[in-house]
Design a protein around this motif. Structure first.
Motif, PDB file in Angstrom:
ATOM      1  N   GLU A  17      54.001 -16.922  11.008  1.00 11.51           N
ATOM      2  CA  GLU A  17      55.300 -16.694  11.015  1.00 11.51           C
ATOM      3  C   GLU A  17      56.098 -18.064  11.837  1.00 11.51           C
ATOM      4  N   LYS A  18      57.536 -18.163  11.217  1.00  9.17           N
ATOM      5  CA  LYS A  18      58.256 -18.964  11.997  1.00  9.17           C
ATOM      6  C   LYS A  18      58.507 -18.654  13.095  1.00  9.17           C
ATOM      7  N   HIS A  19      58.880 -19.430  14.265  1.00 10.03           N
ATOM      8  CA  HIS A  19      59.326 -19.207  15.508  1.00 10.03           C
ATOM      9  C   HIS A  19      61.176 -19.121  15.179  1.00 10.03           C
ATOM     10  N   PRO A  20      61.641 -18.196  15.642  1.00  7.97           N
ATOM     11  CA  PRO A  20      62.969 -17.950  15.414  1.00  7.97           C
ATOM     12  C   PRO A  20      63.897 -19.218  15.550  1.00  7.97           C
ATOM     13  N   VAL A  21      63.308 -20.289  16.478  1.00  7.61           N
ATOM     14  CA  VAL A  21      64.042 -21.426  16.647  1.00  7.61           C
ATOM     15  C   VAL A  21      64.193 -22.290  15.216  1.00  7.61           C
ATOM     16  N   ASP A  22      63.093 -22.066  14.431  1.00  6.44           N
ATOM     17  CA  ASP A  22      62.873 -22.855  13.133  1.00  6.44           C
ATOM     18  C   ASP A  22      63.512 -21.830  11.992  1.00  6.44           C
ATOM     19  N   GLU A  23      63.855 -21.204  12.209  1.00  3.34           N
ATOM     20  CA  GLU A  23      64.580 -19.850  11.210  1.00  3.34           C
ATOM     21  C   GLU A  23      65.966 -20.574  10.519  1.00  3.34           C
ATOM     22  N   THR A  24      66.019 -20.391   9.206  1.00  4.51           N
ATOM     23  CA  THR A  24      67.158 -20.849   8.775  1.00  4.51           C
ATOM     24  C   THR A  24      67.774 -19.352   8.208  1.00  4.51           C
ATOM     25  N   LYS A  29      76.500 -16.979   7.351  1.00  2.00           N
ATOM     26  CA  LYS A  29      75.991 -16.588   8.651  1.00  2.00           C
ATOM     27  C   LYS A  29      75.972 -17.881   9.366  1.00  2.00           C
ATOM     28  N   MET A  30      75.198 -19.178   8.611  1.00  2.00           N
ATOM     29  CA  MET A  30      74.852 -20.097   9.493  1.00  2.00           C
ATOM     30  C   MET A  30      76.248 -20.861   9.837  1.00  2.00           C
ATOM     31  N   PHE A  31      77.064 -20.749   8.802  1.00  2.00           N
ATOM     32  CA  PHE A  31      78.431 -21.514   8.899  1.00  2.00           C
ATOM     33  C   PHE A  31      79.338 -20.907  10.033  1.00  2.00           C
ATOM     34  N   THR A  32      79.301 -19.603  10.047  1.00  2.00           N
ATOM     35  CA  THR A  32      80.135 -18.727  11.027  1.00  2.00           C
ATOM     36  C   THR A  32      79.739 -18.960  12.526  1.00  2.00           C
ATOM     37  N   SER A  33      78.265 -18.898  12.531  1.00  2.48           N
ATOM     38  CA  SER A  33      77.582 -19.101  13.802  1.00  2.48           C
ATOM     39  C   SER A  33      77.893 -20.435  14.227  1.00  2.48           C
ATOM     40  N   GLY A  34      77.437 -21.330  13.370  1.00  3.76           N
ATOM     41  CA  GLY A  34      77.803 -22.751  13.840  1.00  3.76           C
ATOM     42  C   GLY A  34      79.241 -23.075  14.242  1.00  3.76           C
ATOM     43  N   LEU A  35      80.276 -22.435  13.612  1.00  6.78           N
ATOM     44  CA  LEU A  35      81.711 -22.571  13.944  1.00  6.78           C
ATOM     45  C   LEU A  35      81.971 -22.055  15.529  1.00  6.78           C
ATOM     46  N   GLN A  36      81.250 -20.829  15.685  1.00 10.06           N
ATOM     47  CA  GLN A  36      81.286 -20.174  17.089  1.00 10.06           C
ATOM     48  C   GLN A  36      80.947 -21.161  18.010  1.00 10.06           C
ATOM     49  N   HIS A  37      79.708 -22.076  17.897  1.00 12.25           N
ATOM     50  CA  HIS A  37      79.396 -22.724  18.905  1.00 12.25           C
ATOM     51  C   HIS A  37      80.472 -23.894  19.051  1.00 12.25           C
ATOM     52  N   VAL A  38      80.808 -24.426  17.960  1.00 22.87           N
ATOM     53  CA  VAL A  38      81.970 -25.530  18.058  1.00 22.87           C
ATOM     54  C   VAL A  38      83.113 -25.019  18.714  1.00 22.87           C
ATOM     55  N   ALA A  39      83.450 -23.654  18.284  1.00 21.78           N
ATOM     56  CA  ALA A  39      84.759 -23.108  19.283  1.00 21.78           C
ATOM     57  C   ALA A  39      84.510 -22.891  20.736  1.00 21.78           C
ATOM     58  N   ALA A  40      83.186 -22.650  21.053  1.00 27.88           N
ATOM     59  CA  ALA A  40      82.989 -22.474  22.584  1.00 27.88           C
ATOM     60  C   ALA A  40      82.980 -24.070  23.346  1.00 27.88           C
ATOM     61  N   MET A  41      82.785 -24.957  22.468  1.00 30.50           N
ATOM     62  CA  MET A  41      82.459 -26.271  23.155  1.00 30.50           C
ATOM     63  C   MET A  41      83.821 -27.181  22.757  1.00 30.50           C
ATOM     64  N   TYR A  42      84.728 -26.975  22.080  1.00 27.69           N
ATOM     65  CA  TYR A  42      85.636 -27.674  21.430  1.00 27.69           C
ATOM     66  C   TYR A  42      86.488 -28.388  22.498  1.00 27.69           C
ATOM     67  N   ALA A  43      86.813 -27.487  23.504  1.00 26.78           N
ATOM     68  CA  ALA A  43      87.889 -27.769  24.532  1.00 26.78           C
ATOM     69  C   ALA A  43      87.252 -28.781  25.612  1.00 26.78           C
ATOM     70  N   ALA A 337      74.514 -26.848  12.156  1.00 24.11           N
ATOM     71  CA  ALA A 337      75.665 -26.667  11.081  1.00 24.11           C
ATOM     72  C   ALA A 337      76.955 -26.807  11.972  1.00 24.11           C
ATOM     73  N   GLY A 338      76.711 -26.510  13.424  1.00 18.83           N
ATOM     74  CA  GLY A 338      78.011 -26.833  14.182  1.00 18.83           C
ATOM     75  C   GLY A 338      78.178 -28.312  14.357  1.00 18.83           C
ATOM     76  N   GLY A 339      77.092 -29.054  14.545  1.00 19.17           N
ATOM     77  CA  GLY A 339      77.105 -30.523  14.355  1.00 19.17           C
ATOM     78  C   GLY A 339      77.912 -31.195  13.367  1.00 19.17           C
ATOM     79  N   GLY A 340      77.415 -30.639  12.040  1.00 18.25           N
ATOM     80  CA  GLY A 340      78.198 -31.037  10.893  1.00 18.25           C
ATOM     81  C   GLY A 340      79.755 -30.683  10.932  1.00 18.25           C
ATOM     82  N   ILE A 341      80.014 -29.492  11.402  1.00 20.47           N
ATOM     83  CA  ILE A 341      81.491 -29.247  11.553  1.00 20.47           C
ATOM     84  C   ILE A 341      82.231 -30.213  12.504  1.00 20.47           C
TER      85      ILE A 341
END
Length: 467
Positions: A17-24, A29-43, A337-341
């Motif tokens: 089984e894939k480790h959760p770190v390596d799951e896609t 959900k990938m985009f929205t979760s990545g956007l959340q990371h961007v929102a948390a660190m944008y400022a 994905a957040g890095g891409g955003i």
């Protein structure tokens, strides 16, 4: 009833089984979760260039360009960390962005170099990044010399050193202006601070994570009818643009500036090591020496490449580690994905310049929370520093005291050689060096074997995780 037969792993071949770190995850959900990371660190990404730009004499348009470049380079550094290649990258859900640690030293360089400040800063960052890249394998082995008593002290000083910037913003930012320190400016800062705190208290999930951004938006909307907002930077910004390499001129290499930024790199590597250890525990993939080396290589390579695209030194963002712990989304591809955003935002100068609309008093109110949270993270790390053991309390006391000198007494070193002021005028640099030296002196050199073992055990345990 016969018991259902159980298949042993050694008897039947089953796919690992894939480790959760390596799951896609699914694209949305990938985009929205990545956007959340961007929102948390944008400022946190745009704050350092927002501070440094005006401090070294850049215009609002140039500062907006610098912010866009910082978003772009933060995205590149995040991709290096999450996806990685060769022996580069921790390959964990690790967000990289502009480090707060370099702000005070860069401002000191700006005061010393004048019009050449940005090229000198970029030259120093390139050298520090290259040195850090080759030092990464050895630094991973030296982690025992950077226990919570050192990392906690440094992180605390970073936050405390930046708070005066928030106070200056709250008063208006321009000390020569007639309304500097007026009740109108301070009242707007207080209102923004109150909005952020209320949102943080009553909102949940994604909205709570972006409470600082929501506070900035709300404060700006209130400031518009009061005539405190200016839209010049947005009007002059392009919709699409690439951060032209060496936009501010070819990098210049000055010894004093390089020494200062090498110290900052040491701070960043210390912080990143602590964050890699914490994140490894959070996602269930404990970081070993190889992981730390890869993460530090990504940090330092990202920092060395950032000046090419007009960005600053990069390091881990602790608030995003808290986001991983809260959401339980451990996939590194989400953060990629957040890095891409971030890269896309950096390629849109107009989007980056929107933050320039926010009045400085509004930024000041939010900055008190933003910078204060950095100091609080350091204090929380110190809580796990075994202050009752040996001379740890003395190490913190002396290091914080020396680190606060440039803040409490700005002219304290006025009689020292000019080249030394680049280092001495940074409380982060002097406090970090003091903490490292005192920790070596009290906890490693000439101590009993059992005391040394305790110190190493404390370092191996890593700093307390900061949410």
């Amino acid at each position: 009833m016969a018991e259902t037969p159980r298949f042993r792993k050694d008897a039947v071949a089953v796919p690992e089984e894939k480790h959760p770190v390596d799951e896609t995850l699914p694209p949305l959900k990938m985009f929205t979760s990545g956007l959340q990371h961007v929102a948390a660190m944008y400022a946190g990404v745009v704050a350092p260039p927002m501070i440094v730009g005006p401090a070294v004499g850049l215009s609002a348009t140039e500062t907006a360009f610098l912010m866009g470049a910082s978003l772009f380079t933060a995205g590149l550094a995040t991709l290096l960390q999450t996806l990685g290649f060769w022996k580069i990258g921790a390959k964990l859900p690790f967000v990289n962005g502009v480090s707060f640690a370099g702000v005070t030293p860069m401002i000191a360089i700006g005061k010393d170099q004048g019009a050449d400040a940005i090229p000198v800063i970029f030259g120093a960052i390139i050298v520090a990044g290259v040195i850090g890249f080759f030092a990464a394998p050895y630094f991973g082995k030296l982690v025992r010399f950077f226990p919570p008593v050192v990392t906690g002290t440094v992180i605390t000083l970073i936050g405390v050193s930046l708070l005066p910037v928030a106070f200056n913003w709250s008063q208006g930012g321009n000390r020569t202006a007639t309304d500097y320190g007026s009740m109108k400016n301070i009242g707007m800062a207080a209102l923004t601070l109150a909005i952020v705190l209320v949102m943080r208290k009553f909102l949940r999930g994604f909205l709570q994570q972006i409470s600082i951004l929501l506070g900035l938006v709300a404060g700006t909307l209130v400031a518009i009818p009061l005539g405190m907002t200016h839209f010049d930077a947005v009007k002059n910004a392009d919709v699409i643009g690439f951060p032209t390499p060496f936009h501010f001129g070819a990098p210049q290499f000055h010894v004093a500036a390089i020494i200062s930024m090498c110290i900052v790199m040491l701070v960043c590597m210390t912080e990143s090591t602590a964050d890699i250890l914490a994140l490894g525990r959070i996602v269930g993939r404990p970081a070993d020496e190889k992981t730390i080396e890869g993460g530090l290589r990504a940090d330092t390579l990202g920092s060395a490449l950032s000046p090419l695209f007009n960005g600053f030194m990069c390091s881990a963002f602790a608030q995003n580690i808290g986001l991983v712990a809260m959401t339980k989304v451990r996939s590194r591809f989400v953060v990629a994905a957040g890095g891409g955003i971030l890269i896309l935002l950096g390629l849109c100068p107009m989007a980056a310049s929107v933050i320039g609309v926010v009045p400085l008093p509004v930024l000041g109110g939010a900055g008190i929370v933003l910078f204060g949270s950095v100091a609080a993270s350091g204090i929380q790390t110190l809580a796990g520093a075994a202050m009752e053991k040996g001379e740890n309390a003395l190490i913190v006391a002396a290091s914080v005291g020396i680190g606060l000198i440039p803040i409490a007494a700005p002219g304290f070193y006025h009689a020292f050689p000019k080249d030394l002021l680049v280092v001495l005028d940074s409380g982060i640099s002097t406090g970090c060096v003091t903490a490292i030296v005192l920790n070596l002196a009290f906890n490693h050199l000439g101590v009993r074997k059992d005391a040394a073992a305790d110190a190493e055990a404390e370092a191996a345990a890593g700093p307390a995780f900061v949410h």
